[in-house]
Motif scaffolding. Structure first.
Motif, PDB file in Angstrom:
ATOM      1  N   TYR A 110       0.848  -1.196   0.000  1.00  0.00           N
ATOM      2  CA  TYR A 110       0.000   0.000   0.000  1.00  0.00           C
ATOM      3  C   TYR A 110       0.884   1.247   0.000  1.00  0.00           C
ATOM      4  O   TYR A 110       0.677   2.164  -0.795  1.00  0.00           O
ATOM      5  CB  TYR A 110      -0.939   0.001   1.210  1.00  0.00           C
ATOM      6  CG  TYR A 110      -1.893   1.165   1.215  1.00  0.00           C
ATOM      7  CD1 TYR A 110      -3.106   1.090   0.528  1.00  0.00           C
ATOM      8  CD2 TYR A 110      -1.587   2.348   1.882  1.00  0.00           C
ATOM      9  CE1 TYR A 110      -3.985   2.167   0.507  1.00  0.00           C
ATOM     10  CE2 TYR A 110      -2.457   3.429   1.866  1.00  0.00           C
ATOM     11  CZ  TYR A 110      -3.657   3.332   1.181  1.00  0.00           C
ATOM     12  OH  TYR A 110      -4.517   4.405   1.161  1.00  0.00           O
TER      13      TYR A 110
ATOM     14  N   ASN B  54      -0.936  -8.466  -3.226  1.00  0.00           N
ATOM     15  CA  ASN B  54       0.001  -7.351  -3.043  1.00  0.00           C
ATOM     16  C   ASN B  54      -0.212  -6.249  -4.079  1.00  0.00           C
ATOM     17  O   ASN B  54      -0.150  -5.062  -3.758  1.00  0.00           O
ATOM     18  CB  ASN B  54       1.450  -7.844  -3.034  1.00  0.00           C
ATOM     19  CG  ASN B  54       1.854  -8.590  -4.288  1.00  0.00           C
ATOM     20  OD1 ASN B  54       1.031  -9.199  -4.977  1.00  0.00           O
ATOM     21  ND2 ASN B  54       3.134  -8.580  -4.601  1.00  0.00           N
TER      22      ASN B  54
ATOM     23  N   GLN C 138      -3.186  -4.087  -3.232  1.00  0.00           N
ATOM     24  CA  GLN C 138      -2.841  -3.125  -2.193  1.00  0.00           C
ATOM     25  C   GLN C 138      -2.068  -1.954  -2.789  1.00  0.00           C
ATOM     26  O   GLN C 138      -2.301  -0.792  -2.430  1.00  0.00           O
ATOM     27  CB  GLN C 138      -2.016  -3.797  -1.104  1.00  0.00           C
ATOM     28  CG  GLN C 138      -2.789  -4.803  -0.278  1.00  0.00           C
ATOM     29  CD  GLN C 138      -1.892  -5.593   0.661  1.00  0.00           C
ATOM     30  OE1 GLN C 138      -0.721  -5.278   0.829  1.00  0.00           O
ATOM     31  NE2 GLN C 138      -2.451  -6.627   1.260  1.00  0.00           N
TER      32      GLN C 138
END
Length: 201
Positions: free
Chosen positions: A89, A119, A122
């Motif tokens: 993120y 992933n 994010q």
């Protein structure tokens, strides 16, 4: 690059390291590879936890006494012993901030990566969290390059034909950047379209 580092570490520690992965993002093939690794009873397993379908296999490996960790992408709901990797993120936020600076806070942008992997999602969310603060920025979408540079190149060429005013492209997997660069070189747009990526381009 990862394999070079792994082999250098293995040599230093006096252990044997084997790397096996699909040619491009493929959770089904990755699961088959992990299942085979478990059958071979290694001293330990490192796995990129990019898809929740790997959780039962990670749990099985740990239950069978094989120390297993996730790398790069994490599956915190699994029984993995630890994780080593990026905060995706935050990585997306950093890419978003860099992109907004490069394009002057206005224009069309697109994101490339392995759409659907935990992933990457994010990372995309982090990028969106920055872009949504700029009313003059249009995020065209998230495009699945399957971690394949040729696919990334094809997507970028198509995008630029459909959107010749494309201002920037953000690459989220290790093959996005090289594919973006190949496309821009082929179209002679090097330096015209702003690019951010998580790896070399």
């Amino acid at each position: 690059q990862d394999e070079k580092g792994l082999q250098m570490f293995a040599q230093k520690m006096g252990v044997k390291a084997t790397l096996n992965a699909p040619a491009s993002y493929d959770p089904v093939e990755q699961a088959q590879i992990l299942e085979e690794a478990i059958r071979n009873r290694p001293a330990g397993i490192m796995v990129c936890g990019a898809d929740i379908t790997l959780i039962p296999l990670i749990n099985r490996a740990v239950a069978e006494g094989i120390p297993t960790i996730t790398v790069d992408a994490d599956l915190p709901d699994s029984d993995r012993l630890a994780t080593v990797g990026s905060n995706w993120y935050n990585l997306g936020v950093k890419q978003g901030e860099a992109m907004m600076r490069l394009i002057g806070g206005k224009g069309k942008v697109a994101m490339l990566g392995m759409v659907g992997s935990e992933n990457m999602q994010q990372g995309f969310a982090g990028f969106h969290s920055v872009a949504e603060n700029y009313s003059d920025v249009i995020v065209l979408g998230e495009y699945d390059d399957m971690s394949n540079p040729e696919e990334a190149k094809r997507i970028v060429i198509r995008l630029l034909r459909e959107h010749p005013d494309l201002a920037g492209i953000a690459g989220f997997d290790s093959n996005s950047g090289p594919g973006i660069a190949m496309a821009l070189e082929e179209l002679r747009l090097k330096g015209e379209v702003k690019v951010t990526c998580v790896d070399i381009a």
